[in-house]
Design a protein around this motif. Sequence first.
Motif, short mmCIF file in Angstrom:
data_model
loop_
_atom_site.label_atom_id
_atom_site.label_comp_id
_atom_site.label_asym_id
_atom_site.label_seq_id
_atom_site.Cartn_x
_atom_site.Cartn_y
_atom_site.Cartn_z
N LEU A 1 40.33 -26.96 76.36
CA LEU A 1 40.54 -25.52 76.41
C LEU A 1 41.55 -25.14 77.49
O LEU A 1 42.43 -24.29 77.27
CB LEU A 1 39.19 -24.82 76.66
N GLU A 2 41.42 -25.79 78.65
CA GLU A 2 42.36 -25.51 79.74
C GLU A 2 43.78 -25.91 79.35
O GLU A 2 44.77 -25.25 79.71
CB GLU A 2 41.93 -26.25 81.01
N GLY A 3 43.91 -27.00 78.58
CA GLY A 3 45.22 -27.42 78.09
C GLY A 3 45.85 -26.38 77.18
O GLY A 3 47.05 -26.09 77.28
N LYS A 4 45.05 -25.80 76.34
CA LYS A 4 45.54 -24.74 75.43
C LYS A 4 45.97 -23.51 76.22
O LYS A 4 46.98 -22.85 75.90
CB LYS A 4 44.45 -24.36 74.42
N ARG A 5 45.19 -23.19 77.23
CA ARG A 5 45.56 -22.03 78.07
C ARG A 5 46.90 -22.25 78.78
O ARG A 5 47.70 -21.32 78.91
CB ARG A 5 44.46 -21.78 79.10
N GLU A 6 47.12 -23.49 79.25
CA GLU A 6 48.37 -23.80 79.94
C GLU A 6 49.56 -23.65 79.00
O GLU A 6 50.62 -23.12 79.36
CB GLU A 6 48.32 -25.24 80.49
N VAL A 7 49.38 -24.11 77.73
CA VAL A 7 50.45 -23.94 76.72
C VAL A 7 50.72 -22.46 76.49
O VAL A 7 51.88 -22.02 76.41
CB VAL A 7 50.04 -24.63 75.40
N ILE B 1 44.40 -14.49 75.09
CA ILE B 1 45.86 -14.52 75.36
C ILE B 1 46.28 -13.26 76.12
O ILE B 1 47.08 -13.32 77.06
CB ILE B 1 46.64 -14.68 74.05
N ASN B 2 45.73 -12.12 75.72
CA ASN B 2 46.04 -10.87 76.44
C ASN B 2 45.56 -10.94 77.88
O ASN B 2 46.21 -10.43 78.80
CB ASN B 2 45.39 -9.69 75.72
N ALA B 3 44.39 -11.57 78.09
CA ALA B 3 43.88 -11.73 79.46
C ALA B 3 44.82 -12.61 80.29
O ALA B 3 45.09 -12.33 81.47
CB ALA B 3 42.47 -12.32 79.41
N LEU B 4 45.33 -13.69 79.67
CA LEU B 4 46.29 -14.58 80.37
C LEU B 4 47.58 -13.83 80.70
O LEU B 4 48.19 -14.00 81.77
CB LEU B 4 46.60 -15.80 79.53
N LYS B 5 48.02 -12.97 79.79
CA LYS B 5 49.23 -12.18 80.00
C LYS B 5 49.11 -11.24 81.17
O LYS B 5 50.03 -11.08 82.01
CB LYS B 5 49.56 -11.39 78.71
N LYS B 6 47.92 -10.61 81.29
CA LYS B 6 47.67 -9.69 82.41
C LYS B 6 47.68 -10.44 83.71
O LYS B 6 48.19 -9.95 84.75
CB LYS B 6 46.33 -9.00 82.22
N GLN B 7 47.09 -11.67 83.72
CA GLN B 7 47.10 -12.47 84.94
C GLN B 7 48.52 -12.79 85.39
O GLN B 7 48.84 -12.75 86.58
CB GLN B 7 46.33 -13.80 84.70
N LEU B 8 49.41 -13.08 84.45
CA LEU B 8 50.80 -13.41 84.78
C LEU B 8 51.57 -12.21 85.28
O LEU B 8 52.52 -12.32 86.07
CB LEU B 8 51.50 -14.04 83.55
N GLU B 9 51.18 -11.00 84.83
CA GLU B 9 51.87 -9.79 85.21
C GLU B 9 51.47 -9.28 86.58
O GLU B 9 52.11 -8.40 87.14
CB GLU B 9 51.61 -8.69 84.15
N GLN B 10 50.36 -9.80 87.13
CA GLN B 10 49.89 -9.32 88.43
C GLN B 10 50.77 -9.83 89.57
O GLN B 10 51.31 -10.91 89.50
CB GLN B 10 48.44 -9.77 88.66
N LYS C 1 48.83 -18.86 66.75
CA LYS C 1 48.95 -19.95 65.77
C LYS C 1 49.14 -21.30 66.47
O LYS C 1 48.65 -22.32 66.01
CB LYS C 1 50.13 -19.67 64.84
N ALA C 2 49.86 -21.31 67.59
CA ALA C 2 50.18 -22.57 68.28
C ALA C 2 48.97 -23.12 69.04
O ALA C 2 48.81 -24.34 69.15
CB ALA C 2 51.35 -22.36 69.23
N THR C 3 48.12 -22.25 69.58
CA THR C 3 47.02 -22.72 70.45
C THR C 3 45.63 -22.58 69.84
O THR C 3 44.70 -23.27 70.27
CB THR C 3 47.03 -21.94 71.77
N GLY C 4 45.48 -21.68 68.89
CA GLY C 4 44.15 -21.43 68.35
C GLY C 4 43.30 -20.55 69.22
O GLY C 4 42.13 -20.33 68.95
N LEU C 5 43.88 -20.03 70.32
CA LEU C 5 43.13 -19.13 71.21
C LEU C 5 42.98 -17.76 70.57
O LEU C 5 43.80 -17.33 69.76
CB LEU C 5 43.82 -19.02 72.55
N ALA C 6 41.92 -17.04 70.98
CA ALA C 6 41.68 -15.69 70.48
C ALA C 6 42.68 -14.72 71.09
O ALA C 6 43.14 -14.92 72.22
CB ALA C 6 40.25 -15.26 70.82
N PRO C 7 43.02 -13.64 70.37
CA PRO C 7 43.96 -12.65 70.90
C PRO C 7 43.51 -12.08 72.25
O PRO C 7 44.33 -11.86 73.15
CB PRO C 7 43.98 -11.56 69.83
N GLU C 8 42.19 -11.87 72.42
CA GLU C 8 41.67 -11.31 73.67
C GLU C 8 41.98 -12.23 74.84
O GLU C 8 42.34 -11.78 75.94
CB GLU C 8 40.16 -11.08 73.57
#
Length: 340
Positions: free
Chosen positions: A300-306, A331-340, A322-329
Amino acid sequence: MPENEGQPRPPHHPHDKGYRQLLADKRVFLELLKTFVREEWVAAIDENDLILVNKSYVLQDFSEKEADVVYRLKTRDKNVIFYILLELQSTVDYLMPFRLLLYMVEIWREIYNNTPQGERESKNFRLPPIIPAVLYNGANNWTAELSFKEMLDGYQNFSGHLLDFRYLLFDVNRYSEEELVKAANVIASIFLLDQKARPEKLVIRLQKLAGAIKTMTPEEFRHITTWLKHVIKPKMPTGIQAKVDCILDANKPWEVEQMISNLEIALDEMRQEILLQGKLEGKLEGKLEGKLEGKLEGKLEGKREVARNLLLLNVDIDTIIKATGLAPEEINALKKQLEQ
């Protein structure tokens, strides 16, 4: 007299085997009658007049159905010859009154055919009485009809004109422990040991029977140990069965307390092994679960890193899903972390 009278027939059902072998001993069969049948004719039976009938009365209409135990005997005072037909059951058979009737007719038919014509056509010819009985060791109550007429539709309307009989019922699990211990004989002891219970209960019951067992003859004691080995032992866990065999082979009636003590020790060892096995299985299961969780978490952590890398490259969210199989929620949470 039928050929091979006095010798038991080979049984072909597991439940039948123990009781057939036991009741092939006419002393035990007589114990059964005198312990549990409160009727005058029983008192008039002598052991020397009991003859086991080794004949198969097979019902052609019932596959694998045949009479289990049949004895030919006579009363001591009137010298009246009669038969006792005993069926062995571990399940309720609602056709039992009808089956018993068919067996009885087969016995009478054979007697009729083996009687010289002049004798059977005489005024004084009589068929022997047959007393039907059922020995039942099932856990549930015996709910089949006890008399034949109750199988006939509307029998109440034809009182006095219908064939009828009522069979004896020996219901192993319905006798009280007090009654069986008080009887202090082989058949009552077997009934108590056969009543449904956990292996641990067996030792308690043997302790209550110890006084009676100590006074038994070697032959009577052999009936008890044979029953334990061939009927009770198979119900015990596999790991203890060989030890139980050795314990039962090494004791005599007067050593019954030692036998019980050895069985108790064996059962205690069995309980300890079960507890230890449970603990080991618990530890092993915990380790396996930990490794599996670690692997899943790593993936799971590997998918998050991708997903993080793709977000940094401004790849659209649908493509990242499509590339990671992660849920939209997620991915949006990861995006917010990167924007901080």
